[in-house]
Write a protein that holds these residues in place. Structure first.
Motif, PDB file in Angstrom:
ATOM      1  N   ARG A 139     -41.473  28.616 -19.642  1.00  0.00           N
ATOM      2  CA  ARG A 139     -41.583  27.213 -19.908  1.00  0.00           C
ATOM      3  C   ARG A 139     -42.481  26.927 -21.290  1.00  0.00           C
ATOM      4  NH1 ARG A 139     -42.845  27.868 -14.579  1.00  0.00           N
ATOM      5  NH2 ARG A 139     -41.309  27.297 -13.043  1.00  0.00           N
ATOM      6  N   ALA A 140     -42.756  28.007 -21.998  1.00  0.00           N
ATOM      7  CA  ALA A 140     -43.425  27.628 -23.178  1.00  0.00           C
ATOM      8  C   ALA A 140     -44.483  26.859 -23.318  1.00  0.00           C
ATOM      9  CB  ALA A 140     -42.441  27.267 -24.244  1.00  0.00           C
ATOM     10  N   GLY A 141     -45.232  26.932 -22.228  1.00  0.00           N
ATOM     11  CA  GLY A 141     -46.437  26.064 -22.101  1.00  0.00           C
ATOM     12  C   GLY A 141     -46.105  24.554 -22.052  1.00  0.00           C
ATOM     13  N   ARG A 142     -45.076  24.117 -21.276  1.00  0.00           N
ATOM     14  CA  ARG A 142     -44.487  22.993 -21.142  1.00  0.00           C
ATOM     15  C   ARG A 142     -44.722  22.061 -22.297  1.00  0.00           C
ATOM     16  NH1 ARG A 142     -43.266  22.187 -15.857  1.00  0.00           N
ATOM     17  NH2 ARG A 142     -44.249  23.550 -14.069  1.00  0.00           N
ATOM     18  N   LEU A 143     -43.961  22.065 -23.412  1.00  0.00           N
ATOM     19  CA  LEU A 143     -44.099  21.621 -24.582  1.00  0.00           C
ATOM     20  C   LEU A 143     -44.096  20.066 -24.839  1.00  0.00           C
ATOM     21  CD1 LEU A 143     -41.078  23.493 -26.469  1.00  0.00           C
ATOM     22  CD2 LEU A 143     -43.291  24.012 -26.630  1.00  0.00           C
ATOM     23  N   PRO A 144     -45.052  19.564 -25.726  1.00  0.00           N
ATOM     24  CA  PRO A 144     -44.818  18.041 -25.769  1.00  0.00           C
ATOM     25  C   PRO A 144     -43.313  17.616 -26.301  1.00  0.00           C
ATOM     26  CG  PRO A 144     -46.779  19.232 -26.933  1.00  0.00           C
ATOM     27  CD  PRO A 144     -45.682  20.336 -26.454  1.00  0.00           C
ATOM     28  N   GLY A 145     -43.309  16.497 -25.678  1.00  0.00           N
ATOM     29  CA  GLY A 145     -41.860  15.880 -25.984  1.00  0.00           C
ATOM     30  C   GLY A 145     -41.495  15.765 -27.670  1.00  0.00           C
ATOM     31  N   ASP A 146     -42.395  15.772 -28.685  1.00  0.00           N
ATOM     32  CA  ASP A 146     -42.005  15.662 -29.972  1.00  0.00           C
ATOM     33  C   ASP A 146     -41.700  16.846 -30.373  1.00  0.00           C
ATOM     34  OD1 ASP A 146     -44.867  16.371 -29.617  1.00  0.00           O
ATOM     35  OD2 ASP A 146     -45.288  15.456 -31.792  1.00  0.00           O
ATOM     36  N   VAL A 147     -42.183  18.029 -29.845  1.00  0.00           N
ATOM     37  CA  VAL A 147     -42.205  19.277 -30.139  1.00  0.00           C
ATOM     38  C   VAL A 147     -40.598  19.765 -29.870  1.00  0.00           C
ATOM     39  CG1 VAL A 147     -42.482  21.736 -30.179  1.00  0.00           C
ATOM     40  CG2 VAL A 147     -44.331  20.047 -30.402  1.00  0.00           C
ATOM     41  N   GLU A 316     -45.655  25.298  -9.256  1.00  0.00           N
ATOM     42  CA  GLU A 316     -44.999  26.310 -10.002  1.00  0.00           C
ATOM     43  C   GLU A 316     -45.868  26.987 -11.167  1.00  0.00           C
ATOM     44  OE1 GLU A 316     -41.464  24.307 -11.799  1.00  0.00           O
ATOM     45  OE2 GLU A 316     -40.306  25.067 -10.205  1.00  0.00           O
ATOM     46  N   ASP A 317     -46.862  26.084 -11.432  1.00  0.00           N
ATOM     47  CA  ASP A 317     -48.206  26.645 -12.253  1.00  0.00           C
ATOM     48  C   ASP A 317     -48.831  27.539 -11.683  1.00  0.00           C
ATOM     49  OD1 ASP A 317     -46.881  25.176 -14.307  1.00  0.00           O
ATOM     50  OD2 ASP A 317     -48.125  23.524 -14.250  1.00  0.00           O
ATOM     51  N   GLY A 318     -48.869  27.698 -10.408  1.00  0.00           N
ATOM     52  CA  GLY A 318     -49.828  28.324  -9.483  1.00  0.00           C
ATOM     53  C   GLY A 318     -51.112  27.740  -9.342  1.00  0.00           C
ATOM     54  N   ALA A 355     -48.350  27.475  -4.242  1.00  0.00           N
ATOM     55  CA  ALA A 355     -49.247  27.633  -5.494  1.00  0.00           C
ATOM     56  C   ALA A 355     -49.522  29.149  -5.384  1.00  0.00           C
ATOM     57  CB  ALA A 355     -50.391  26.988  -5.718  1.00  0.00           C
ATOM     58  N   THR A 356     -49.709  29.710  -4.221  1.00  0.00           N
ATOM     59  CA  THR A 356     -50.053  31.118  -4.237  1.00  0.00           C
ATOM     60  C   THR A 356     -48.677  32.091  -4.644  1.00  0.00           C
ATOM     61  OG1 THR A 356     -49.190  31.180  -1.987  1.00  0.00           O
ATOM     62  CG2 THR A 356     -51.851  30.674  -2.374  1.00  0.00           C
ATOM     63  N   LEU A 357     -47.453  31.501  -4.550  1.00  0.00           N
ATOM     64  CA  LEU A 357     -46.544  32.400  -5.191  1.00  0.00           C
ATOM     65  C   LEU A 357     -46.087  31.982  -6.581  1.00  0.00           C
ATOM     66  CD1 LEU A 357     -44.085  32.447  -1.999  1.00  0.00           C
ATOM     67  CD2 LEU A 357     -45.599  34.141  -2.885  1.00  0.00           C
ATOM     68  N   ALA A 358     -46.434  30.623  -6.975  1.00  0.00           N
ATOM     69  CA  ALA A 358     -45.955  29.962  -8.198  1.00  0.00           C
ATOM     70  C   ALA A 358     -44.515  30.071  -8.387  1.00  0.00           C
ATOM     71  CB  ALA A 358     -46.728  30.957  -9.270  1.00  0.00           C
ATOM     72  N   MET A 359     -43.671  29.693  -7.317  1.00  0.00           N
ATOM     73  CA  MET A 359     -42.363  29.578  -7.636  1.00  0.00           C
ATOM     74  C   MET A 359     -41.736  28.938  -6.170  1.00  0.00           C
ATOM     75  SD  MET A 359     -41.157  33.379  -6.693  1.00  0.00           S
ATOM     76  CE  MET A 359     -41.097  34.249  -5.176  1.00  0.00           C
ATOM     77  N   HIS A 360     -40.405  28.602  -6.199  1.00  0.00           N
ATOM     78  CA  HIS A 360     -40.002  27.927  -4.755  1.00  0.00           C
ATOM     79  C   HIS A 360     -40.011  29.149  -3.883  1.00  0.00           C
ATOM     80  CE1 HIS A 360     -37.290  24.742  -7.186  1.00  0.00           C
ATOM     81  NE2 HIS A 360     -38.356  25.040  -7.841  1.00  0.00           N
ATOM     82  N   SER A 361     -40.004  28.736  -2.628  1.00  0.00           N
ATOM     83  CA  SER A 361     -40.004  29.613  -1.591  1.00  0.00           C
ATOM     84  C   SER A 361     -39.014  29.190  -0.329  1.00  0.00           C
ATOM     85  CB  SER A 361     -41.338  29.875  -0.833  1.00  0.00           C
ATOM     86  OG  SER A 361     -41.771  29.022  -0.032  1.00  0.00           O
ATOM     87  N   TRP A 362     -38.479  30.109   0.457  1.00  0.00           N
ATOM     88  CA  TRP A 362     -37.905  29.881   1.450  1.00  0.00           C
ATOM     89  C   TRP A 362     -38.401  29.153   2.732  1.00  0.00           C
ATOM     90  CZ3 TRP A 362     -40.383  33.992  -0.240  1.00  0.00           C
ATOM     91  CH2 TRP A 362     -41.209  34.669   0.623  1.00  0.00           C
ATOM     92  N   HIS A 363     -39.727  28.885   2.575  1.00  0.00           N
ATOM     93  CA  HIS A 363     -40.474  28.304   3.981  1.00  0.00           C
ATOM     94  C   HIS A 363     -39.808  26.748   3.997  1.00  0.00           C
ATOM     95  CE1 HIS A 363     -43.201  31.274   2.106  1.00  0.00           C
ATOM     96  NE2 HIS A 363     -43.278  31.708   3.373  1.00  0.00           N
ATOM     97  N   PRO A 364     -39.743  26.655   5.261  1.00  0.00           N
ATOM     98  CA  PRO A 364     -39.155  25.062   5.755  1.00  0.00           C
ATOM     99  C   PRO A 364     -40.300  24.051   5.309  1.00  0.00           C
ATOM    100  CG  PRO A 364     -40.053  26.144   7.715  1.00  0.00           C
ATOM    101  CD  PRO A 364     -39.874  27.318   6.671  1.00  0.00           C
ATOM    102  N   VAL A 365     -39.822  22.841   5.060  1.00  0.00           N
ATOM    103  CA  VAL A 365     -40.554  21.893   4.733  1.00  0.00           C
ATOM    104  C   VAL A 365     -40.941  20.888   5.758  1.00  0.00           C
ATOM    105  CG1 VAL A 365     -39.670  21.812   2.192  1.00  0.00           C
ATOM    106  CG2 VAL A 365     -38.821  20.450   3.926  1.00  0.00           C
ATOM    107  N   PRO A 366     -42.305  20.298   5.728  1.00  0.00           N
ATOM    108  CA  PRO A 366     -42.858  19.476   6.688  1.00  0.00           C
ATOM    109  C   PRO A 366     -41.795  18.097   6.864  1.00  0.00           C
ATOM    110  CG  PRO A 366     -44.244  19.501   4.907  1.00  0.00           C
ATOM    111  CD  PRO A 366     -43.261  20.680   4.783  1.00  0.00           C
TER     112      PRO A 366
END
Length: 416
Positions: A139-147, A316-318, A355-366
């Motif tokens: 994600r290149a550091g989540r760029l500012p919009g102007d960049v 996603e940022d962990g 956050a412990t995985l820092a990505m989407h996972s397969w676990h069901p949602v509440p």
């Protein structure tokens, strides 16, 4: 047992189908709010043994959980990690395996980009690669919009392809959309984004014979971008995924006889909403502005989809603590939503992003559903473990829309 039960319920949902729902649906003045906390599901922190939801102070979410019925939902299928598009399609009542949206088209529509018949669009990430070409930050550091705007301007001015029009459109942070326009294009192209750091960007490959020329075009564009971005920091490369064309799907208005509206700050979620026929309302940039939009438009629509992104972004940022704070931020606005007295309020997520995985996972949602006519269960906390004991059980998210409609008294009786 759980996997088989979910599959059986999926088969039942497929058997019911949109034709039956269309014939049962009726227009009433009742209001439905679907509040999606993106990526809300989590996993226990190794030091505390509690998830982000369990760690957060959430008195208002707990209160409405105690007044409703809860459960856990799979948005695709047990063991399958959902992308955001299929996760939301399921929440809107669509079988995500049948109505499979490419990420490119939902990003493009969310940015109000014109997509004509024959165009192919893809979602892009500006990313960071090291000297050996391996991705160090997707994600290149989540760029500012102007960049982001400056980078897209550079690519639009300097990139060319004979016989084709290639256009780059800036999105939020690191995100952008690229549109390919010309004769004979195909969406059957593999992603160049491996979706993991420590790997090199992938070459685009044709997924069928008709797409070989499109794959060659994409690889040419990526090579030109690599040369143009080299030496820039942190965005010195780009990744593409979700090559897609404009779909033709039934709308929520047609199937459920609703006047639906979307209140989302990110283009991708506005894009999915546009595909299923929602009106896109100005959401602003903050949760406060989203709630104000809900209030201003309360009398104009009977179904509101509100999207909250921070829970997913922090996951996603962990950033465990950041996701906890995001939950608490949303919890503080629950009373403002309840003050409008929705007939049905559903709170859930499109997927889990621990956050412990820092990505989407397969676990069901509440899931919690609060309505005047629902059967309450004994759940008094909106957490993963509490919802596991809820009266809704474990089910497929595509069943939520019929449940919302029924609890809003918007479905007639089936049969004699």
């Amino acid at each position: 047992m759980v996997v088989n039960a979910v599959r059986q319920r999926l088969q039942l949902h497929d058997m019911i189908g949109f034709d039956v729902i269309r014939n049962l649906a009726q227009v009433t003045p009742s209001k439905i709010v679907l509040l999606v906390m993106d990526g809300i599901g989590g996993l226990p922190h190794p030091q505390t043994g509690k998830t982000e939801l369990e760690t957060a102070k959430r008195p208002n979410l707990d209160s409405i959980a105690a007044e409703g019925i809860c459960g856990l939902a799979y948005t695709v299928s047990p063991g399958i990690t959902p992308g955001s598009a299929p996760g939301h399609m399921a929440l809107f009542g669509y079988d995500p395996l049948k109505y499979n949206l490419g990420r490119g088209i939902v990003e493009a529509l969310g940015l109000d980009i014109e997509v004509c018949a024959g165009d192919v669009v893809a979602r892009g990430n500006f990313c960071t690669v090291d000297n050996s070409g391996l991705i160090t930050d997707r994600r290149a550091g989540r760029l500012p919009g102007d960049v982001n705007h400056q980078l897209c301007d550079t690519l639009n001015k300097r990139i060319s392809a004979e016989g084709f029009e290639v256009s780059f459109y800036s999105g939020k942070e690191h995100r952008f959309v690229v549109r390919f326009r010309g004769r004979g294009l195909s969406e059957s192209i593999s992603d160049t984004d491996p979706q993991h750091e420590g790997m090199a960007p992938l070459p685009a490959e044709a997924l069928d014979e008709s797409a070989s020329a499109t794959a060659a075009l994409v690889n040419s564009i990526v090579a030109q971008a690599r040369a143009l971005l080299a030496g820039k920091h942190p965005a010195n490369m780009m990744l593409l995924r979700g090559f897609s064309q404009h779909p033709d799907y039934p709308s929520l208005r047609d199937v459920f006889h609703l006047t639906p509206a979307c209140i989302a700050t990110y283009p991708m979620y506005r894009g999915v909403s546009r595909v299923v026929g929602m009106d896109i309302l100005p959401a602003g940039e903050t949760l406060r502005e989203q709630v104000e939009t809900l209030k201003r438009n309360w009398d104009k629509h009977d179904f509101f989809f509100m999207h909250f992104k921070k829970t997913d972004a922090r996951g996603e940022d962990g950033d465990f603590d950041g996701k906890v704070k995001a939950v608490e931020e949303l919890d503080a606005y629950v009373p403002s939503i309840l003050a409008l007295n929705p007939d049905v309020l559903i709170v859930t997520g499109d997927h889990s992003t621990p956050a412990t995985l820092a990505m989407h996972s397969w676990h069901p949602v509440p899931v919690l559903l609060r309505a005047n006519h629902c059967r309450r269960d004994d759940v008094t906390a909106f957490t993963e473990r509490a919802c596991l004991r809820g009266g809704l059980g474990q089910f497929h998210a595509a069943e939520l829309m019929p449940l919302a409609m029924a609890n809003a008294l918007k479905l007639n009786k089936y049969g004699a």
